[in-house]
Design a protein around this motif. Structure first.
Motif, mmCIF file in Angstrom:
data_model
loop_
_atom_site.group_PDB
_atom_site.id
_atom_site.type_symbol
_atom_site.label_atom_id
_atom_site.label_comp_id
_atom_site.label_asym_id
_atom_site.label_seq_id
_atom_site.Cartn_x
_atom_site.Cartn_y
_atom_site.Cartn_z
ATOM 1 N N ASP A 52 0.828 -1.212 0.000
ATOM 2 C CA ASP A 52 0.000 0.000 0.000
ATOM 3 C C ASP A 52 0.859 1.258 0.000
ATOM 4 O O ASP A 52 0.454 2.297 -0.525
ATOM 5 C CB ASP A 52 -0.934 0.009 1.210
ATOM 6 N N VAL A 53 2.052 1.175 0.599
ATOM 7 C CA VAL A 53 2.929 2.349 0.653
ATOM 8 C C VAL A 53 3.293 2.796 -0.756
ATOM 9 O O VAL A 53 3.269 3.988 -1.083
ATOM 10 C CB VAL A 53 4.200 2.042 1.478
ATOM 11 N N TYR A 54 3.626 1.835 -1.628
ATOM 12 C CA TYR A 54 4.013 2.171 -2.999
ATOM 13 C C TYR A 54 2.825 2.724 -3.794
ATOM 14 O O TYR A 54 2.986 3.659 -4.587
ATOM 15 C CB TYR A 54 4.584 0.945 -3.706
ATOM 16 N N PHE A 55 1.647 2.147 -3.608
ATOM 17 C CA PHE A 55 0.471 2.636 -4.330
ATOM 18 C C PHE A 55 0.120 4.064 -3.901
ATOM 19 O O PHE A 55 -0.239 4.906 -4.737
ATOM 20 C CB PHE A 55 -0.709 1.696 -4.107
ATOM 21 N N ILE A 56 0.213 4.328 -2.603
ATOM 22 C CA ILE A 56 -0.079 5.681 -2.107
ATOM 23 C C ILE A 56 0.933 6.675 -2.662
ATOM 24 O O ILE A 56 0.585 7.784 -3.093
ATOM 25 C CB ILE A 56 -0.071 5.696 -0.570
ATOM 26 N N ARG A 57 2.197 6.269 -2.663
ATOM 27 C CA ARG A 57 3.256 7.149 -3.156
ATOM 28 C C ARG A 57 3.059 7.450 -4.641
ATOM 29 O O ARG A 57 3.206 8.593 -5.087
ATOM 30 C CB ARG A 57 4.621 6.507 -2.919
ATOM 31 N N MET A 162 20.377 9.072 -11.516
ATOM 32 C CA MET A 162 20.378 8.348 -10.253
ATOM 33 C C MET A 162 18.977 7.796 -10.004
ATOM 34 O O MET A 162 18.000 8.552 -9.905
ATOM 35 C CB MET A 162 20.791 9.261 -9.097
ATOM 36 N N LEU A 163 18.865 6.469 -9.919
ATOM 37 C CA LEU A 163 17.586 5.810 -9.708
ATOM 38 C C LEU A 163 17.729 4.772 -8.608
ATOM 39 O O LEU A 163 18.737 4.059 -8.533
ATOM 40 C CB LEU A 163 17.104 5.125 -10.994
ATOM 41 N N VAL A 164 16.715 4.690 -7.751
ATOM 42 C CA VAL A 164 16.659 3.675 -6.699
ATOM 43 C C VAL A 164 15.228 3.158 -6.615
ATOM 44 O O VAL A 164 14.288 3.769 -7.145
ATOM 45 C CB VAL A 164 17.094 4.237 -5.324
ATOM 46 N N THR A 165 15.061 2.042 -5.960
ATOM 47 C CA THR A 165 13.722 1.496 -5.768
ATOM 48 C C THR A 165 12.850 2.492 -5.016
ATOM 49 O O THR A 165 13.259 3.060 -4.009
ATOM 50 C CB THR A 165 13.803 0.182 -4.978
ATOM 51 N N GLY A 166 11.626 2.681 -5.512
ATOM 52 C CA GLY A 166 10.655 3.515 -4.813
ATOM 53 C C GLY A 166 10.511 4.924 -5.322
ATOM 54 O O GLY A 166 9.563 5.611 -4.928
ATOM 55 N N CYS A 167 11.415 5.408 -6.179
ATOM 56 C CA CYS A 167 11.258 6.770 -6.698
ATOM 57 C C CYS A 167 10.279 6.761 -7.875
ATOM 58 O O CYS A 167 10.201 5.796 -8.628
ATOM 59 C CB CYS A 167 12.605 7.364 -7.095
ATOM 60 N N ILE A 168 9.538 7.843 -8.013
ATOM 61 C CA ILE A 168 8.526 7.980 -9.066
ATOM 62 C C ILE A 168 9.128 8.811 -10.194
ATOM 63 O O ILE A 168 9.599 9.930 -9.968
ATOM 64 C CB ILE A 168 7.245 8.656 -8.527
ATOM 65 N N VAL A 169 9.084 8.272 -11.426
ATOM 66 C CA VAL A 169 9.656 8.962 -12.580
ATOM 67 C C VAL A 169 8.733 8.786 -13.780
ATOM 68 O O VAL A 169 7.836 7.944 -13.784
ATOM 69 C CB VAL A 169 11.063 8.424 -12.933
ATOM 70 N N ALA A 170 8.979 9.605 -14.799
ATOM 71 C CA ALA A 170 8.345 9.442 -16.112
ATOM 72 C C ALA A 170 9.451 9.171 -17.120
ATOM 73 O O ALA A 170 10.500 9.825 -17.083
ATOM 74 C CB ALA A 170 7.555 10.692 -16.504
ATOM 75 N N VAL A 171 9.234 8.193 -17.990
ATOM 76 C CA VAL A 171 10.244 7.824 -18.989
ATOM 77 C C VAL A 171 9.638 7.913 -20.386
ATOM 78 O O VAL A 171 8.472 7.596 -20.594
ATOM 79 C CB VAL A 171 10.793 6.398 -18.737
ATOM 80 N N MET A 172 10.459 8.372 -21.334
ATOM 81 C CA MET A 172 10.040 8.446 -22.737
ATOM 82 C C MET A 172 10.927 7.507 -23.549
ATOM 83 O O MET A 172 12.146 7.441 -23.333
ATOM 84 C CB MET A 172 10.160 9.867 -23.273
#
Length: 503
Positions: A52-57, A162-172
């Motif tokens: 649920d933590v990931y969905f909320i984030r 720099m990317l780690v588990t849990g960060c929210i990003v947009a990719v093209m």
């Protein structure tokens, strides 16, 4: 002050009429937030799932990163094909130029897993903690996932970001024949809105009094004269041996006892001391011998293995300072507090002398001694400040190749997440209704305790936000304390060391 000796050289003098000036410590306006306080009693439970933590984030940060991506990539064209937005990861089609937002997941074989924890419970020798999770054989994989599914990411931009588990990003990019998403560009949520200085305090004054904005000198005491904030971390009281000389120098300096009048006039400007984690050294319980008989534990602990000296010494340190200077105490990884983030305040029963300066349990106003959570945020002299004991940065450090911890601190803010790797490799509470690690308002100062060395820089956001980043070194190893000027937000270092002599 030098004494005047008469012509005969007699050192005995009559009482002088000289009046020594009385120095008063500079006051600060302190207004903490309760962002990371957990419910108490039966309201706090651990039955819920961590997913649920990931969905909320994702639900909280996806609109922000999509707004940035849409503004940057709108009408973007490659070889006559215009990029289009895709709502879900599973809606990506092979060969189509598109962009999509989601949560990053790092599949790294060297990350810890639950079997390691089980082996510890059964007293099987567990592997030592790793400095890095990176695989030397290239087995690490990066995925982007949402509520619909996940897709593997490849491409050069992944090596530059720099990317780690849990960060929210947009990719093209485009999906290739192997079902992998070849990334062309990456966007992050970036810094959120930053409140103006005194914004929260003046808003509270308007609600309370109905009066408009007051002058700074009228609201909250002496606001016209800027002070300084001392930030220290990693005191690490151990009690094993007499290793408190440097700590005594720090205490005497903050009390103005280790310097002359000119320096005392500067010390009096230090309006608050913030201790950012790891005040107590990591516990080393005594190993039980095989021939020893098991004895019943009195009051819930084994007195033969428990050493109260570190906590007692730290309590004496605080109780000596508190009559002179207010203190904010943030717990750390080795302190007597819960391990999972957000760490709750150290219980006042652990500090019997210092708790006399704390607020009453039902009081809404902070006490002179304020034991707070980790992470923590609040307003000091109108500036929004946020700080941690260092665990989120220490965990992010294991995911990336670089050694620049200031850059990692910067990315926490640009990801708008104070602990992105929780709960994957960083223990945290299983939130269901909110993710307090999501940074909703950009601080003016962001400090991280228990770092190998001191570092600082200023970063800027897309809407003109400016943030002072500070890596606070471990005092036990470096003897360094950070002094932050509340007028300019310029930090300085004070170093304490003991001369051990030489040949």
């Amino acid at each position: 002050m030098a004494m005047d000796i008469d012509a005969e050289g007699d050192l005995l003098q009559s009482p002088t009429d000289y009046e020594y000036p009385t120095l008063e410590r500079q006051q600060s306006y302190y207004n903490p937030l309760q962002t990371f306080n957990l419910d108490k009693g039966a309201l706090k439970h651990y039955q819920q799932q961590y997913s649920d933590v990931y969905f909320i984030r994702l639900a909280k940060l996806k609109p922000a990163v999509e707004a940035i991506a849409d503004g940057e990539w709108k009408d973007f064209e490659i070889a006559g094909e215009i990029v289009r937005r895709v709502d879900r990861v599973l809606d990506v089609r092979q060969g189509e130029l598109c962009w999509v937002a989601g949560t990053v997941y790092m599949d790294m074989p060297l990350k810890p897993n639950i079997l390691d924890d089980i082996s510890k419970d059964h007293w099987i020798s567990a592997p030592p903690p790793r400095e890095k999770y990176l695989s030397l054989t290239g087995e690490d994989q990066i995925f982007l996932e949402d509520e619909s599914g996940r897709v593997r990411l490849i491409g050069t931009p992944l090596q530059l970001s720099m990317l780690v588990t849990g960060c929210i990003v947009a990719v093209m990019g485009t999906e290739n024949a192997n079902g992998e998403f070849d990334v062309i560009d990456i966007k992050v949520p970036d810094l959120p809105r930053q409140p103006q200085r005194w914004e929260r305090d003046e808003g509270a004054e308007v609600l309370a009094t109905g009066i408009g904005k007051k002058r700074k000198s009228e609201a909250g005491g002496k606001r016209t004269e800027g002070g300084k904030i001392a930030i220290v971390s990693g005191l690490r009281y151990s009690g094993d041996r007499g290793d408190t000389m440097t700590l005594d120098l720090l205490m005497e300096y903050l009390l103005g006892e280790a310097c002359g009048p000119p320096e005392q006039n500067e010390v009096r400007k230090i309006s608050r001391l913030i201790i950012a984690g790891n005040s107590i050294a990591a516990a080393t319980p005594l190993a039980a011998r095989e021939d020893e008989k098991k004895v019943s534990k009195k009051y819930g602990y084994d007195s033969s293995a428990y050493n109260p000296a570190p906590t007692t010494h730290f309590d004496n340190f605080l109780a000596t300072l508190l009559p002179s200077i207010p203190i904010t105490l943030i717990p750390g990884e080795s302190d007597p507090a819960n391990v999972s983030l957000p760490q709750q305040p150290i219980h006042p029963a652990m500090l019997p002398r210092s708790r006399n300066y704390a607020a009453m349990p039902d009081s809404k106003e902070p006490g002179w001694f304020d034991s707070v959570t980790n992470p923590w945020e609040g307003d000091i002299d109108g500036w929004r400040m946020m700080g941690t004991g260092g665990q989120p940065i220490d965990d992010v450090f294991k995911y990336v190749e670089g050694e620049d911890r200031l850059e990692m601190v910067e990315y926490l803010l640009r990801w708008r997440c104070g602990a992105p790797t929780a709960p994957d490799t960083l223990w945290c509470y299983p939130f269901q209704d909110k993710d307090p690690f999501v940074i909703e308002e950009c601080p003016h100062v962001f400090f991280v305790g228990n770092q190998p060395k001191y570092g600082t820089m200023v970063i800027e956001g897309p809407a003109g936000q400016t943030v002072r980043l500070i890596c606070v070194p471990r005092f036990k190893e470096t003897g360094e304390v950070v002094l932050l000027d509340t007028d300019t937000l310029e930090p300085a270092i004070i170093k304490f060391d003991v001369y051990e002599g030489g040949s």
